[in-house]
Every structure is written in structure tokens, then in C-alpha cells.
Scaffold this motif. Sequence first.
Motif, short mmCIF file in Angstrom:
data_model
loop_
_atom_site.label_atom_id
_atom_site.label_comp_id
_atom_site.label_asym_id
_atom_site.label_seq_id
_atom_site.Cartn_x
_atom_site.Cartn_y
_atom_site.Cartn_z
N CYS A 548 0.66 -1.51 -0.20
CA CYS A 548 -0.15 0.00 -0.37
C CYS A 548 0.46 1.31 -0.22
CB CYS A 548 -0.83 0.49 1.20
SG CYS A 548 0.08 -0.22 2.89
N THR A 551 2.43 2.99 -3.70
CA THR A 551 1.52 4.05 -4.01
C THR A 551 1.51 5.33 -3.88
OG1 THR A 551 -0.55 4.54 -1.94
CG2 THR A 551 -1.00 2.47 -3.28
N CYS A 553 0.86 7.17 -1.07
CA CYS A 553 -0.30 7.97 -0.06
C CYS A 553 0.35 8.49 1.43
CB CYS A 553 -1.55 7.37 0.15
SG CYS A 553 -2.62 7.79 0.64
N LEU A 556 -1.26 7.38 4.27
CA LEU A 556 -0.18 5.97 4.73
C LEU A 556 1.11 6.60 6.19
CD1 LEU A 556 -1.17 3.60 2.06
CD2 LEU A 556 -2.30 3.87 3.94
N CYS A 572 -7.16 10.86 5.35
CA CYS A 572 -8.03 9.56 3.85
C CYS A 572 -9.28 10.43 3.71
CB CYS A 572 -7.74 8.63 4.92
SG CYS A 572 -8.24 7.44 3.97
N CYS A 578 -5.13 2.33 -1.79
CA CYS A 578 -4.55 0.92 -0.91
C CYS A 578 -5.05 -0.69 -0.79
CB CYS A 578 -4.05 1.69 0.49
SG CYS A 578 -5.89 2.64 1.07
N CYS A 582 -3.34 -3.97 -1.36
CA CYS A 582 -4.07 -4.91 -0.46
C CYS A 582 -3.83 -6.80 -0.58
CB CYS A 582 -3.89 -4.43 0.54
SG CYS A 582 -3.59 -6.02 2.70
#
Lengths: 592, 192
Positions: A548, A551, A553, A556, A572, A578, A582
Motif C-alpha cells: 500500500c 502507492t 499516499c 499511509l 484519508c 490502498c 493490499c
Amino acid sequence: MIKLLTGNEAVAQGAYEAGVSYAAAYPGTPSTEILENIAEYKGDIVAEWAPNEKVALECVIGASIAGARTLAAMKMVGVNVAADPLFSFAYSGVNGGMMLVSADDPGLHSSQNEQDNRYYAKFAKIAMVEPSDSQEAKDMVKAAMEISERFDTPVLFRVTTRICHSKSLVKTSERQGAVKKPYVRNVQKYDLVPATSRKLHVAVEARLKALEAFANETELNFTEWHDKKIGIIAAGVAYQYAKEVFGDKASYLKLGFTFPLPMAKIRAFAKEVGTLYVVEELEPFMEEQIKAAGIACIGKEKIPNIWELNPDIIAKALLGEARPVIDYDPSVVANRPPTLCAGCPHRGFFYELAKLKNVMSTSDIGCYSLGGAEPLNAKDTTICMGASISMGHGAQKMYDKFGEPLRAIATIGDSTFLHTGVNSLMNAVYNRSNLITCIMDNRITGMTGHQENPGSGFTLQGMPTKAVDIPALVKAIGIDHVRTVNPLDLKEVREAFAWALALEEPSVIISRWPCVLKKHSAADREEFGDYRGTCVVDEAKCIGCKACVRTGCPALRFNKDTKKVKIDAVQCTGCKVCAQVCPKKAIAKVGE
Amino acid sequence: MADVRNILLVGVGGQGTILVGKILSSGLVKAGYDVKMSEVHGMAQRGGSVSNQVRFGKKVYSPIIGKGQADILVSFETMEALRWLEYLNPQGKAVVNDYRIPSAPILMGKCDYPEGVLETIKGKASTTVINAGEIAEKLGNPKAMNIVLFGALVKSMGLTDIDWEAVIRENVKANTAETNIQAFRAGMEASI
């Protein structure tokens, strides 16, 4: 009234006060807020976003010839796009006063190069003014309008990031009535066929002489006498920096009207002072001309021509002085590069693009420029607005010719596609390449801070308008293979790439999802619904594989000690990208 | 210029440094100072390192603060204080938020969030550490963290003569004014 304004706000205030009736621009840092602020003067000024800078300038030229006072604004690379009309309008001259704001970006805070647009004034043979703070930014709009009308010239209004985005005090005034001159047909002036332009070139040279005479008289160029051992010639923010460093320990020739240069005034100043410094940011624009006129001065042998200038650089270069600083080890500080936001619709699309093999990923100018960084590593090139498609086409032609198995995939945003991507796509169709073009339509001009564009359904001044139908447009150009995908659905994205890669003709994939920071319109709410929420990690299922995290982000957070990932609920948005990557299905959206 | 004072606000895009810069500069203008403020827009908004520079005095020329020139460095994020420390006058003050936002390379596990940042800064300059996040949370509005820091800044700079509460009211939405004023007061108290 006294107001604390940015340079951009001051230019807008100046346009209002000077009776400007029409302004057009394409957004670009650091120029964007000029038009955004002019747009507030509804009823007095028609303010418009154009699809690109060339169109903006041509609209402004039309309005000037029609007889109104006008202004175009753009970042420095935008002037390259608008250079074609600029150089010819320099010949025809104006009817209503006209200025072009070139907002340069020394230091490349938000640009792909560091060009010094003062050379455009010399190249196009037009007048140039350069404010050094917000008060001057406001006042010089009026001066530019008067110079433009008096000398029949477009005026280059050159500012830099530190003028645009610095605030200083401004004394404001009332609007002087907008005087619209009548339109008079005059083919000897505005119809630039060769026979006309030949004559106009003679007039342009005469105009330069008249402008130089004006430069020597105008109050925009003034001398401040203090100690005469050191004399400094400076313009723009560099003047403020020089004053900061030398204060009253030097005399100044402060230039606000910087092309043509007031050479007689410079010569007289040079005679009075001991050592003459030319303090300028970026290129030796003034220094070269001053030296060519046979006047000795010191400039770029001491002051660098790269990156932003500042008072520290001047103090060290010219006085050998530096302030004491705290001594510490800055190397422990981790980099903090800008990243795609949590929930950004580009993330999932780039995540899948980066997984493809034998691909050259040409990209463009916008937030998706960030897709090339770790961990996405999803693009190979960024050159200029619209180039992703045309570069992809050229590259594809060569891979095909030399039998290499590479496929070019171009990624370009909606606003950038409408800026200059359309012509490039037309070319790919016309010249028969099997380029894959991805239009990442996030329903707004994102990077510059959410400006409307011809695809968004609203004008700059808030009027609902037609929105370009991108699928219909690309079909009309001749693209037979068009797919629209939801970029938050990775399977859909993956399948679209597989579909496009199997085609032997050009195709377009439209990734359609609004920018996560965008204020949704009624149409957006209807189309995209209320998708926002929060994802959480089931720690019992998380194996700490970091799939994840790849990615990229920012919501995270991988905990090295527990070897588990946590999701920051504040950041978020519940996009679920994500969750889809996973392998243990450890991530789920709350409530689903 | 000797009479000019320099305030450097640093943090991470999205932390509200720009609003603090706006409140600060509008209060200083009202108090009759010449003020210049500089900020960088554009890519910095996307979670990058941001700075907001405010200079005020009788007459201000440069809109930007030089190395070793800031009278006060207010860092909205812990590590950012260290990034900008060379801009602090060795005799100046640091106000550092005890609040970590890991950057992208840290999130990806490429490098670690530096340890001992607060100790390093304390060892180099007169430093006030504030847990503005906790204070704002206690007040029921975690987003008011920036105004807590603003309170600490006002106290540390001795700018208490200005009616900041009125200035805050003019610069925030009416429905958030009371929370922001509470945050401001809490920040003032926390920096004693």
C-alpha cells in the motif's frame, strides 16, 4: 486607502484604477492571482481564462484594436506560447493601451526552466516596465497604459515571483473612467501583409528611439544620491535587495522603465560614481547593453546568473560580508518533496501505468508532474504544456521504424489537453501512430489552485457555460478508440491499458474523477456522488509488506517497530486505492 | 536595516502558515509599521516544505529574510525547524511545535524521521517547545493549531500591544472566531 497587497493583487488594483476593460490569461505560477483578482471587478472589467496564452494574448490584441485598455497575464514560459502574436502586434501597435504581464520565476519555485523574459522586450522591440514592490506594481499599470497609447506600443510588464507573491503597502485610488476609443479600420496598421509590415518595421525602429528618449526623462527612472564611491543600477526586486544591503552607503540609479534603457542617464550616473555595479537577477540583460555602450560596470562576474538573487548573495559578492549563523548539521533533515494528495485521482492511474513493461511514459505540466517521483516512478518526461502527446507520437514513430517493442503512453491533464494537447492529438491521428493518450480529467485546473477551464462548465467570472465534451472532441479529431475510466478503480484502469496496448491505432483513455481538493459543483455531485470516507487497517491481517505504501499516499504511515501500516484519518479520503493493492485485504473503508 | 524585525514561519503545506502570516501582517499594518511579507505558492502546496516571511519596521526593503537574520523562527512542524535553523539569528528565538509530519521519503521507509531535533535546537538557540496539536485538540478544534502557535509567537516577540483578538475576528470565518481566540489565548499562556 492603504492596503497590504501582493504584487499580483496590486496589478489587479492597478488595472481597475487605470480603466482597463478587458483582461485575459491562462493560469501559471506565479501569475495566476492577477486574473483571479481582476475577475472581482465584475461589471468594470471583462476577465477571462483563455485555453492557452496565445489565445489570451490574441483576445487582448483584438480588444485593444477595438479601442479598449487591455491586459494579458501569464507565467514566463507562457510568453513562449504567446510569442507569435506578440512579435507581430509589436509591429502594428495598439489602439487602446495594452500590456502583457510576464511573471518570471527565478529559482524555479514552480517552473520547468528559469528563462529571463526581459529579453522578450528587446527581441520584440517593445517598451518594458519593472515594478520593485506592490505600490509600483499598481502605479506602473497606469504608466504602462499611458506609454502604450502615447508610443503606440505593447508594453511588457515584467514581474518575478518575489514581486507577485510578496505583500507590501499600497495606496489605492478610485477607478478612472474606462475610455473606449472608437474602432477605426486601418489596414496600413493592423493588416500585417508583407508590404505593410515592411513599412511598419521602419516605424518600430523610430519608436525605439522615441522610447529611449522617454526613458531618459521619465520619473520611472530616478537617481538617489548618497555616498558616490559606489553606484548601483538596479530594477525590480533586485533594487530592494541592493537597498537592503547598501542602504545609504551607495548611490542608486533605480530603473522602472527598463527597455529601451535610458543610456544617457546611465552614462551621466556612471560619471558621478566611483565603482558602478549593475545588480540584476538572472541574466546580464542591462549589463550587456551598458557595456556595449562603452560604460564600465561590474555585474555578473560577481553576481551569479542562476537561481534567485537575495540580499545575502549581494552582501557576500560585493562586500564580502555574511551574517553569523547557527552552526549545526542540516544533513539529518529528510527531504520534503511535494506529493500527490491523499485521495488524488492521479495516484491509482499512475500506479497501474508504472506496472506496464516496455513503455515510454511521456507526461506533461500539472499536478501529475509529481507522478514521476518515488515511489510511483510513473513518467519519463516533462518538457512543456501539451508536449506529452506530440513527444509520444515522435518517439512511437521511431520505435516502430527501428523495430523496437516500446509503446509510448502520454499522460496529460484536462486543462493542459485543452491548452495545446488537442493539436498534438490531431497530429497523432493524422500521421497514423498508435499512440496511447491518457487524458487525466480531474474536472479543474489543479496545480495552480483550481481555475475553471473550457472543460469545467464555468467561466472565470462565475457564469455557467458549455463544457467541452472531451470524448466527443477526440472522436471528432479521428480517434476511433475511446474509453472513460474511474481512476479509483484499479481493475478498470488495468483493463483499459491492456485494451489500448492491443490496438494498432491511436487510442484515448479518459480518466475522469474530480481533484480531491475541488469544491464540487452540482454537476460533480450528481456524477460522482458522495464518496468520501475513511479507510482503516486491520492490524491482525496486515503483514507489513508495504504494498500500500508503494502507492505513495501520504495518509499511509508504516511503523517500523510494529511492521504495520496505519492510516491517518485526517488525511484519508476513502478513495480505496490502498485497499485494492493490499494482498491480504487488510484495508477496508469504514461502513462498507 | 537595524530597526527591522524578522519573523519566519515555516511548516508543511496545508498547516495554515499562510493564515497566520495574514493575521500577523494585518495587525502589524494597523499598528503603523511598514510591513513586507513573502510566501511561495505553487508546488509547495502539495505537502512540501513552506515558508512565510514577515518583516516589519519603520522602512522595509527586501521582502525576504536572510540567513542568520530571523528574530524568531516559528516552526509548525518539528523537523522543519531544523531545515530552516540557519535563517535564525543566533541571538533569536525559536518556537517549535512538538508535532511531527513525516515526509514522503520517511513514509516510504527510505529514511528515518530525525531523532533529537528538539534537543538539538534547544542546544543552539533560545527555544520554546509547544504541543500546539494537543492544546488545539483540548479546545475541541485540532485545526486551530496554527492559531495556538500564533499566540506563542505574539508572546515571544513581545507584540502584545496590538489588539490581536480583533484582528483574528477580521480574518477568520465568524463561526470559528471564538475557537480561534481561545486557541490564541492558550498559545500565549503556553509560551510563558
